[in-house]
Write a protein that holds these residues in place. Structure first.
Motif, short mmCIF file in Angstrom:
data_model
loop_
_atom_site.label_atom_id
_atom_site.label_comp_id
_atom_site.label_asym_id
_atom_site.label_seq_id
_atom_site.Cartn_x
_atom_site.Cartn_y
_atom_site.Cartn_z
N ALA A 173 9.68 -9.95 -11.58
CA ALA A 173 9.45 -9.79 -10.13
C ALA A 173 8.99 -8.38 -9.80
O ALA A 173 8.06 -8.18 -9.01
N ALA A 174 9.65 -7.36 -10.39
CA ALA A 174 9.28 -5.97 -10.11
C ALA A 174 7.88 -5.66 -10.60
O ALA A 174 7.09 -5.00 -9.91
N ILE A 175 7.55 -6.13 -11.78
CA ILE A 175 6.22 -5.88 -12.34
C ILE A 175 5.15 -6.58 -11.51
O ILE A 175 4.06 -6.03 -11.26
N ARG A 176 5.46 -7.77 -11.05
CA ARG A 176 4.51 -8.52 -10.21
C ARG A 176 4.28 -7.79 -8.87
O ARG A 176 3.14 -7.68 -8.41
N LEU A 177 5.34 -7.27 -8.27
CA LEU A 177 5.20 -6.54 -7.01
C LEU A 177 4.42 -5.24 -7.21
O LEU A 177 3.65 -4.83 -6.34
N ALA A 178 4.63 -4.60 -8.35
CA ALA A 178 3.87 -3.38 -8.65
C ALA A 178 2.38 -3.70 -8.77
O ALA A 178 1.53 -2.97 -8.24
N GLY A 179 2.06 -4.79 -9.45
CA GLY A 179 0.66 -5.19 -9.58
C GLY A 179 0.04 -5.50 -8.23
O GLY A 179 -1.11 -5.13 -7.95
N ALA A 180 0.81 -6.18 -7.37
CA ALA A 180 0.31 -6.51 -6.03
C ALA A 180 0.07 -5.25 -5.21
O ALA A 180 -0.78 -5.24 -4.30
N ALA A 181 0.79 -4.17 -5.52
CA ALA A 181 0.61 -2.90 -4.82
C ALA A 181 -0.53 -2.08 -5.40
O ALA A 181 -0.84 -1.00 -4.89
N GLY A 182 -1.16 -2.60 -6.47
CA GLY A 182 -2.27 -1.89 -7.09
C GLY A 182 -1.84 -0.87 -8.12
O GLY A 182 -2.59 0.07 -8.42
N LEU A 183 -0.65 -1.06 -8.69
CA LEU A 183 -0.12 -0.12 -9.68
C LEU A 183 -0.03 -0.81 -11.04
O LEU A 183 0.65 -1.83 -11.18
N SER A 184 -0.71 -0.27 -12.02
CA SER A 184 -0.70 -0.84 -13.36
C SER A 184 -1.19 0.20 -14.35
O SER A 184 -1.55 1.33 -13.97
N GLY A 185 -1.19 -0.15 -15.63
CA GLY A 185 -1.69 0.76 -16.66
C GLY A 185 -0.94 2.07 -16.68
O GLY A 185 0.29 2.09 -16.64
N ASP A 186 -1.67 3.18 -16.70
CA ASP A 186 -1.04 4.49 -16.81
C ASP A 186 -0.44 4.95 -15.48
O ASP A 186 0.15 6.02 -15.41
N ASN A 187 -0.57 4.14 -14.45
CA ASN A 187 0.05 4.49 -13.17
C ASN A 187 1.41 3.83 -12.99
O ASN A 187 2.03 3.98 -11.94
N LEU A 188 1.86 3.12 -14.03
CA LEU A 188 3.12 2.37 -13.89
C LEU A 188 3.97 2.53 -15.14
O LEU A 188 3.49 2.39 -16.27
N ALA A 189 5.25 2.83 -14.94
CA ALA A 189 6.23 2.89 -16.03
C ALA A 189 7.28 1.82 -15.78
O ALA A 189 7.81 1.72 -14.68
N VAL A 190 7.58 1.04 -16.81
CA VAL A 190 8.58 -0.01 -16.70
C VAL A 190 9.80 0.44 -17.49
O VAL A 190 9.74 0.56 -18.72
N LEU A 191 10.88 0.71 -16.80
CA LEU A 191 12.08 1.23 -17.47
C LEU A 191 13.32 0.95 -16.65
O LEU A 191 13.25 0.68 -15.45
#
Length: 269
Positions: A173-191
């Motif tokens: 859910a958190a990763i999906r919301l981050a993607g919807a916000a336009g955050l992915s790749g080197d702009n996103l850390a999953v921890l």
């Protein structure tokens, strides 16, 4: 206060219902039990309920209440004498419902707030939208707040001229919301926050890797708030905190188990 409530309290052990949503919940429950209170707990998830397995409790309610009416019925069915709101500072819906129910049933309500943390380079914001009014051109901002707020925070940060990055929990859910916000790749850390041998080391390394100049989080108190305040001082970035909501003026606020016991003693005389 109704005569029925007064009669009930003088003929049995006082029953306190704690709505727990922070890590301090078990300590509050233990203090109440040691003081001779009959204690029940309400939590949202089974995972949260596990922290109370060894506690001396009347009941443990797991799950959200569907309505104010259900919440009122629960308090009446379990002969609750007082309610403690120890939910997350930004859990606005349940706090508003508790205030409504306790006012209607003439039940004492006490709000537990975790002490806040401060750092020299800290600014409080009235809300996420206020971040857009800052002048942050060229700044590198790390969003360290709940995934549900990422879209608004990302939009606000970019409107302020910043390069926006974020860290989110390792959940779909958190990763999906981050993607919807336009955050992915080197702009996103999953921890998972405060993980590793030295809690805070992963967050510090992330700030250094991304050359973070500003962090946006919430004024939630507790260990996460303390972490970002400490890292702000040691790493030198500016810390922006969304100010936590204030409870109604009629609701007393305590910040420790000792204050809670004293407050309840005064309210339940």
């Amino acid at each position: 206060m109704s005569a029925i409530l007064m009669h009930r309290r003088t003929n049995r052990q006082i029953h306190v219902l704690v709505f727990a949503g922070t890590g301090e919940g078990p300590a509050l429950v233990a203090a109440l039990a040691q003081a001779g209170r009959d204690v029940s707990v309400s939590v949202v998830t089974e995972a949260a309920a596990r922290a109370y397995r060894s506690a001396d409790l009347n009941t443990v309610h797991v799950g959200s209440f569907r309505s104010v009416e259900d919440l009122s019925a629960h308090c009446l069915a379990h002969a609750v004498d007082a309610v403690v709101d120890a939910t997350h500072p930004f859990a606005l819906l349940i706090s508003a419902q508790l205030h409504q129910v306790c006012s209607h049933l003439s039940l004492p309500l006490v709000r537990f707030e975790r002490p806040g943390w401060t750092a020299p380079q800290t600014s409080l914001l009235s809300g996420v939208d206020a971040f857009a009014q800052q002048s942050l051109h060229g700044h590198r901002v790390l969003l360290a707040l709940g995934a549900r707020h990422l879209a608004a925070a990302t939009q606000a940060g970019r409107a302020a001229g910043a390069i926006v990055k974020a860290r989110v929990l390792p959940t779909p859910a958190a990763i999906r919301l981050a993607g919807a916000a336009g955050l992915s790749g080197d702009n996103l850390a999953v921890l998972r926050p405060l993980s590793g041998m030295r809690p805070g080391a992963v967050e510090a390394a992330l700030c250094r890797r991304w050359a973070i100049t500003d962090v946006l989080c919430r004024q939630s108190g507790g260990v996460a708030d303390a972490l970002w305040s400490t890292l702000s001082e040691s790493l030198g970035f500016h810390l922006w905190k969304v100010k936590r909501p204030s409870p109604p003026d009629t609701v007393p606020v305590v910040q420790s188990p000792q204050e809670l016991l004293a407050c309840l003693d005064g309210l339940l005389v």
